[in-house]
Design a protein around this motif. Sequence first.
Motif, mmCIF file in Angstrom:
data_model
loop_
_atom_site.group_PDB
_atom_site.id
_atom_site.type_symbol
_atom_site.label_atom_id
_atom_site.label_comp_id
_atom_site.label_asym_id
_atom_site.label_seq_id
_atom_site.Cartn_x
_atom_site.Cartn_y
_atom_site.Cartn_z
ATOM 1 N N UNK A 149 0.668 -1.546 -0.413
ATOM 2 C CA UNK A 149 -0.159 -0.045 -0.429
ATOM 3 C C UNK A 149 0.859 1.265 -0.050
ATOM 4 N N UNK A 150 0.791 1.780 -1.152
ATOM 5 C CA UNK A 150 1.560 3.382 -1.104
ATOM 6 C C UNK A 150 1.143 4.971 -1.109
ATOM 7 N N UNK A 151 -0.233 4.796 -0.027
ATOM 8 C CA UNK A 151 -1.205 5.831 0.346
ATOM 9 C C UNK A 151 -0.148 6.588 1.121
ATOM 10 N N UNK A 152 -1.411 6.906 1.650
ATOM 11 C CA UNK A 152 -1.295 8.341 2.645
ATOM 12 C C UNK A 152 -0.433 8.238 3.727
ATOM 13 N N UNK A 153 -0.692 7.228 4.731
ATOM 14 C CA UNK A 153 0.082 6.945 5.606
ATOM 15 C C UNK A 153 1.673 6.057 5.675
ATOM 16 N N UNK A 154 1.768 5.575 3.989
ATOM 17 C CA UNK A 154 3.255 5.150 3.718
ATOM 18 C C UNK A 154 4.265 6.598 3.327
ATOM 19 N N UNK A 155 3.619 7.844 2.992
ATOM 20 C CA UNK A 155 4.234 9.198 2.771
ATOM 21 C C UNK A 155 4.592 8.982 4.238
ATOM 22 N N UNK A 156 3.657 9.520 4.775
ATOM 23 C CA UNK A 156 3.831 10.031 6.274
ATOM 24 C C UNK A 156 5.009 9.229 6.267
ATOM 25 N N UNK A 157 4.642 7.650 6.616
ATOM 26 C CA UNK A 157 6.266 7.268 7.146
ATOM 27 C C UNK A 157 6.847 7.762 6.110
ATOM 28 N N UNK A 158 7.190 7.962 4.879
ATOM 29 C CA UNK A 158 9.112 7.989 4.243
ATOM 30 C C UNK A 158 9.426 9.934 4.355
ATOM 31 N N UNK A 159 8.208 10.652 4.344
ATOM 32 C CA UNK A 159 8.974 11.659 4.846
ATOM 33 C C UNK A 159 9.027 12.030 6.309
ATOM 34 N N UNK A 160 8.567 10.734 7.368
ATOM 35 C CA UNK A 160 9.127 11.999 8.801
ATOM 36 C C UNK A 160 10.678 11.082 8.893
ATOM 37 N N UNK A 161 10.791 10.177 8.545
ATOM 38 C CA UNK A 161 12.162 9.531 8.159
ATOM 39 C C UNK A 161 13.386 9.631 7.301
ATOM 40 N N UNK A 162 13.097 10.485 6.325
ATOM 41 C CA UNK A 162 13.941 11.144 5.570
ATOM 42 C C UNK A 162 14.330 12.257 5.491
ATOM 43 N N UNK A 163 12.927 13.730 5.535
ATOM 44 C CA UNK A 163 12.912 14.824 5.751
ATOM 45 C C UNK A 163 14.084 15.311 5.671
#
Length: 175
Positions: A6-20
């Motif tokens: 699943x590449x929805x909002x939760x996936x995006x939030x996790x990538x953003x939080x980890x790598x921003x």
Amino acid sequence: MNVVEDRGAEWFRAVYARHYPDVVRYGLRRLAAAGAAEELAQEVFLVVWRRRWEVPPKTLPWLYGVARRLLANHWRAQRAGPRRVPLPDLATGDPHEQVAGLIDVRAALGRLSEDDQEILRLVAWEQLTVGEAAVVLGCGATAAKVRLHRARRRLAAMLRDRPEPATVPVGGGQR
């Protein structure tokens, strides 16, 4: 059974939080201002969202690759971009002088050929790149660059050669 991630909002939030923070640091090492680095990171994550199905499991190198390409595009656009004709600063100074300066620019522009006026308007007023202006003019990008260079040179010469405005004495006249 092959389960599609699943590449929805939760996936995006996790990538953003980890790598921003990593992407911002990448930008800080290459750009002059923290704001520019944060803006770069925001652009990177816009790409992540749009291309979320292409993001590999090892995300950080892919993010750095996106940032690198965005920076390269930005720098290339700055080098190839048109230089601006300096106009009077409307925020400071005498408003009458500012209006006179703008009138001078408009008058000089009006004395140029239609072709010169068009290339200058496309680039300055319409904010088109030289390549986009070339499409509008029906010529190649190189021809548009030459036309723009020559038109700017002629406009600058007209502004340099303009007569000084006549001055009218204020007060102190005889009655």
